[in-house]
Each structure stands twice: as C-alpha cells, then as structure tokens.
Enzyme design. Structure first.
Site, PDB file in Angstrom:
ATOM      1  N   LYS A  36       6.987  18.188   5.582  1.00 28.91           N
ATOM      2  CA  LYS A  36       5.965  18.844   5.126  1.00 28.91           C
ATOM      3  C   LYS A  36       4.677  18.107   5.336  1.00 28.91           C
ATOM      4  O   LYS A  36       4.521  16.825   4.764  1.00 28.91           O
ATOM      5  CB  LYS A  36       6.106  19.211   3.442  1.00 28.91           C
ATOM      6  CG  LYS A  36       4.976  20.075   3.210  1.00 28.91           C
ATOM      7  CD  LYS A  36       4.513  20.083   1.692  1.00 28.91           C
ATOM      8  CE  LYS A  36       3.388  19.069   1.146  1.00 28.91           C
ATOM      9  NZ  LYS A  36       2.361  19.099   1.958  1.00 28.91           N
TER      10      LYS A  36
ATOM     11  N   GLU B 176       6.507   5.267   0.293  1.00 29.35           N
ATOM     12  CA  GLU B 176       5.400   4.224   0.985  1.00 29.35           C
ATOM     13  C   GLU B 176       4.113   4.770   0.211  1.00 29.35           C
ATOM     14  O   GLU B 176       3.701   5.706   0.718  1.00 29.35           O
ATOM     15  CB  GLU B 176       5.599   4.305   2.310  1.00 29.35           C
ATOM     16  CG  GLU B 176       5.011   3.282   2.999  1.00 29.35           C
ATOM     17  CD  GLU B 176       3.356   3.509   3.617  1.00 29.35           C
ATOM     18  OE1 GLU B 176       2.641   3.074   2.703  1.00 29.35           O
ATOM     19  OE2 GLU B 176       3.147   4.143   4.581  1.00 29.35           O
TER      20      GLU B 176
ATOM     21  N   CYS C 211      -3.361   3.262   4.029  1.00 30.97           N
ATOM     22  CA  CYS C 211      -2.846   2.769   2.584  1.00 30.97           C
ATOM     23  C   CYS C 211      -3.101   1.340   2.701  1.00 30.97           C
ATOM     24  O   CYS C 211      -2.904   0.403   1.781  1.00 30.97           O
ATOM     25  CB  CYS C 211      -1.617   3.110   2.215  1.00 30.97           C
ATOM     26  SG  CYS C 211      -0.607   3.611   3.694  1.00 30.97           S
TER      27      CYS C 211
ATOM     28  N   GLU D  86      -7.298   2.084  -5.382  1.00 30.98           N
ATOM     29  CA  GLU D  86      -7.365   2.278  -3.884  1.00 30.98           C
ATOM     30  C   GLU D  86      -8.614   3.337  -3.428  1.00 30.98           C
ATOM     31  O   GLU D  86      -8.735   4.209  -4.234  1.00 30.98           O
ATOM     32  CB  GLU D  86      -6.181   3.001  -3.456  1.00 30.98           C
ATOM     33  CG  GLU D  86      -5.994   3.171  -2.025  1.00 30.98           C
ATOM     34  CD  GLU D  86      -4.489   3.875  -1.758  1.00 30.98           C
ATOM     35  OE1 GLU D  86      -3.848   3.219  -0.801  1.00 30.98           O
ATOM     36  OE2 GLU D  86      -4.112   4.647  -2.687  1.00 30.98           O
TER      37      GLU D  86
END
Ligand code: ADP
Length: 493
Positions: free
Chosen positions: A199, A273, A307, A404
């Site tokens: 997906k 991850e 990331c 983040e």
C-alpha cells in the site's frame, strides 16, 4: 537577497539567488497522467468493489491531478487471497534463478523508463527533479539489481541453513521516497520467494501504479505483486488481515506503535522503520565548507522529507558562529520552486497536512524562545511551500530539538567536548541516523561506537546504497532493509 519571478501562471515561480539569474529550465513537459488509477490485483488493473476514489493533489500547485481508487477491506482481502494463490501455486516453487531473472528484467526496464518515472515522482510528490532523477531512480533500479543477484544465492546469505519464503508480505510505505520505498520492500521480498500486497501512501500512489505497468510488461506472474491504494484504514485492513505472514512498515512512530499492537499475539512477523531526529555533529577540526554542504544536503535538498534527515545540527561551540554565518548565506542561495525545474534545490512540501505540521512545530520553536533564521525568498502563490530555515538558541528541551519536523528547518545546538556531543546526540527517543564531521578518522570510530543510531555517516550525509543495511534503534523501529541483512526479514531459516 533572493527574489522570485513567475515563469507562467501554471508553473510555480522560481527563486533566484542573490548573485545571478537563472532562466527557467524545466526538465521536460510533464508526463501525461491517467485520469484515474485503479488497484493492481492479480496482474490487472481493477476498480475497487465500492467504486470509491480519492484525489491525488499536485503539491506544487495544490490542484487535483488524478483520481486514485480507494481500497476497502473487501479489496484488501481479494489482494491477499490473490497473493496467497500466486505464492502457493508458482512463485515460491519456481527455481530461484528464474525469480532472479524477473527481478533483473524489472531493474532494466526501470532504467529504461527512469526519466519518465522521475518526472512522475516529482509531479506527484513535489521533490526536485534533480533528486528524483539523480538519486531516487538510480537507487530504485540498483535495489532490484542487487536483490536479483541474491535470489539464487540465499544459502550463501544464511550458511548451513535452508532459507524458505514466509508467504504473503503486507507492505505499507510513506510518501517521502514513493518508488524507492516500494523497491526497498518489493525487491527483497520477491527475491526470497514471497508474494506481496503493498500500500503506497495516499498522497503519492501514482508512481507505484506506473511500476505495476513495468511488472506487467516484464511478464511477472499474476498476483506476485498487488497494489492497494487508500489511506490509513486501507493500511489497517492489510495489517489486520488474518492471512498475512509478514508486515513491513515505514512511516511515523505513532502509526508504527499501533501496528505493533495489532500484530502482537499473531503469527505475523514485523519490521518497522519509523521516525528519526538525526544528529549531524560538526567538530571544530572538520572541513567547515564541506560540512556546511553536507548539512545543506542532509536536510534542505529533500525538503527535510527524510526520516534520517540531519535535523539536529550539533556544532562545537568554537565554530558555532562561523557555521551559522555560512549557513545563513547558503540558504539564501537555495532555489525554492518548480519541482520539474533542473535548477530547483528545494521543492514543494508533500501535502497541506504536512505543511501544517511543519508550521505548527516552527511556531512552537519561536514561542519557546529559539531564534528563527529563514531564507528571504518569496514563495509561489499556489501549492505547499516552506522557506528553508534554521533555529539557533535551541535547547534540548525545545520541541524543535526533540520532535521530528519533516520539513526544511534545522535546529542548531552546541557542545564543547566529544562526550557532550555523544550525550546530546543520544538524548532522543529516536535512533535512526547520525553524521560526524571531523578530520580525525579515529574520532569518527570512537563516536560511531557510542552513538545509538542505526546508520552513521562520516564526513558525508544521506548516502544510500543497496548493499548497505538501513534501520533504527529505540523508537525508530527494528529490522534492517538493504544488503544481506535485508533478506533476513523475508525468510524462515
Ligand atoms: P506520515 O506521518 O509520514 O504521513 P504515516 O505513518 O501517517 O506517516 O503514514 C505512512 C503510511 O502508513 C501511509 O501509507 C499511511 O496511509 C499508512 N497508515 C496510516 N495509518 C495507518 C494505520 N492505522 N494502519 C496502517 N497503515 C496506516
């Protein structure tokens, strides 16, 4: 002072650097998109059972550019059953060298179509063509080549063992590297004899469906790769499907935690991850100009949309002012604008929602007392854009130092000794990546042993290679992708 001109009413305006002027240099005319994109199940494009669709938006204009099928639980179920049949009836039993041949063929076809795929990637995701053309697409092909080579050599990867495929892998990927993440997940899974239901992220589904056409043209047996498009509920339907053997997820730590909770207590294997807050550590003995370019490459050239982006800059106190001055000058020359222009450094932010998240975090930095330095460039009127910038006067407790940001905004912190650098770098719930800049190789080794990060770059940043494992510690997830390590996630031994 950066200014900006509009090249046409349709194309986002370019930002011109202070000392020179660039004429618009569009890569080419955009690749025509299909009006609508269906699901890819059993080697065919099929409409979702509910007939529901959603819009894919061009982030550089904010305008709708294609309709995408919305898969619900019934479509996911069909895709998983199809993948199961393909696994049991052929793919897992096929001689491994034959599987390798399909992967080699796919890799070569990706190379042949890389120009078109790079343009589509930039149109749909907003990243500059220079990135998608020179970094993403070569790496996509390289991953298929790399794992094509492993397909018939698995017993050398696991000496003395008999590696067998797991079955059906459910794979969920984010929007920052749409095709590269698909390659990271699909290539090793197929090399090990698994079949796949993948997906893509809801904001970047288009290139995965063009990759599906390559699978068709390569003659990949029907049902070996199935693509279901949709948002979080489609992903959740895939995670919760009872006949999935393995879930591989790349995305936010919040969603990763939910997935870990859903998979707990089932037979499903899991690799995650997740997010990161990489420390890029610059010592006073580093080649400062080279380090500044590394910092720019580590966060701005990808809009901060990785990331492992070096979003926490730790500089030794003695070189703080020099680095800040150089960074201030350098971000003024960054060209923000049309992702399809070859001169663009910083493209569009992937979605309205992502832009809102970046703005909220930047506002929090200002409210908490950090000083924001931004490029003075003006931004296109339409679409989703963020000025490259950085915060100074940041303390480790500020949200911009802890959370983040996923945007082109850096937080600058200082340290005095290597011990303090290590302590500050490790002072995070994440552990994905880090960078070290120094002219002493011994210092790099000393620090690398003590930094809690899965990937550490020395005198460089954001370098990827299919032979090298990638993955994190702590809340950045577990499991490794890439290289021989990446095979372990897709075999029973
Ligand atoms: P980001 O914040 O980077 O957009 P997300 O973790 O929200 O990252 O999304 C990454 C991928 O996970 C996307 O494909 C998204 O559709 C999918 N996703 C979001 N929520 C869920 C969920 N609850 N279960 C499974 N997949 C999800």
């Amino acid at each position: 002072m950066a200014t900006q001109k509009k090249s046409s009413s349709k194309t986002p305006a370019l930002n011109f650097g202070s000392a020179w002027d660039y004429a618009p240099a569009p890569e080419t005319t955009p690749v025509p998109l299909k009006k609508s994109y269906d699901l890819f199940i059993g080697g065919k494009f099929v409409q979702p059972k509910s007939g529901k669709t959603f819009w894919s938006i061009n982030p550089a204009t904010g305008k709708r550019h294609a309709r995408i099928a919305r898969a619900e639980a019934a479509d996911v179920d069909l895709a998983v059953r199809t993948a199961r049949t393909a696994h049991e009836n052929g793919w897992s039993k096929m001689p491994a060298a034959e599987r390798g041949k399909y992967l080699f063929r796919i890799a070569r076809m990706i190379q042949e179509k890389s120009r078109e795929l790079a343009i589509l990637e930039s149109m749909d995701g907003g990243k500059p063509i220079r990135e998608s053309r020179d970094i993403d697409l070569p790496l996509v092909a390289a991953h298929f080549f790399h794992y094509a080579g492993w397909a018939d050599k698995l017993e050398y990867a696991f000496p003395g063992r008999k590696p067998r495929s797991l079955g059906v892998a459910g794979q969920i990927i984010p929007w920052n590297f749409p095709l590269l993440m698909a390659a990271w997940k699909i290539a090793p899974a197929l090399a090990c004899g698994n079949t796949v239901v993948i997906k893509p992220a809801e904001t970047t589904s288009i290139t995965a469906l063009h990759l599906a056409e390559i699978f068709q043209q390569a003659g990949l047996p029907d049902g070996v790769v199935n693509i279901v498009t949709g948002a979080g509920d489609t992903g959740a339907a895939l995670v919760n499907h009872p006949d999935i053997d393995k879930i591989a997820f790349t995305g936010s730590t919040g969603v990763g935690k939910k997935i870990a909770a859903s998979v707990a207590g089932t037979k499903k294997m899991l690799t995650l991850e997740l997010g990161g807050k990489a420390a890029n550590i610059v010592f006073e003995d580093a080649a400062i100009d080279q380090a500044v370019e590394g910092i720019i490459n580590g966060i701005y050239f990808n809009q901060g949309h990785v990331c492992c982006a070096g979003s926490r800059l730790l500089v030794q106190e003695s070189v703080h002012d020099e680095i800040v001055a150089k960074l201030r000058d350098r971000i003024e020359t960054l060209r923000v604008g049309d992702p399809l222009d070859k001169n663009t450094d910083v493209g569009a932010i992937n979605s309205r929602e992502q832009l809102a998240r970046i703005r909220e975090l930047v506002d929090s930095g200002v409210a908490e007392g950090a000083d924001l330095v931004e490029s003075s460039c003006s931004l296109p009127d339409e679409g989703y854009w963020c000025r490259p910038g950085f915060f100074t006067g940041v303390t480790p407790s500020h949200r911009v130092a802890r959370e983040e940001i996923f945007g082109p905004v850096l937080s600058v912190l200082t340290f005095r000794t290597p011990e303090e650098a290590i302590e500050r770098a490790n002072n995070t719930c994440y552990g994905l990546s880090a960078g070290i800049w120094t002219d002493k190789g011994s210092k790099i080794f000393q620090l690398a042993n003590q930094l809690k990060a899965g990937v550490i770059w020395g005198n460089t940043f954001n370098q990827f290679d299919p032979t090298s494992p990638f993955g994190g510690y702590k809340e950045s997830g577990f499991g490794r992708e890439g290289g021989r390590h990446g095979l372990a996630a897709y075999v029973k031994v």
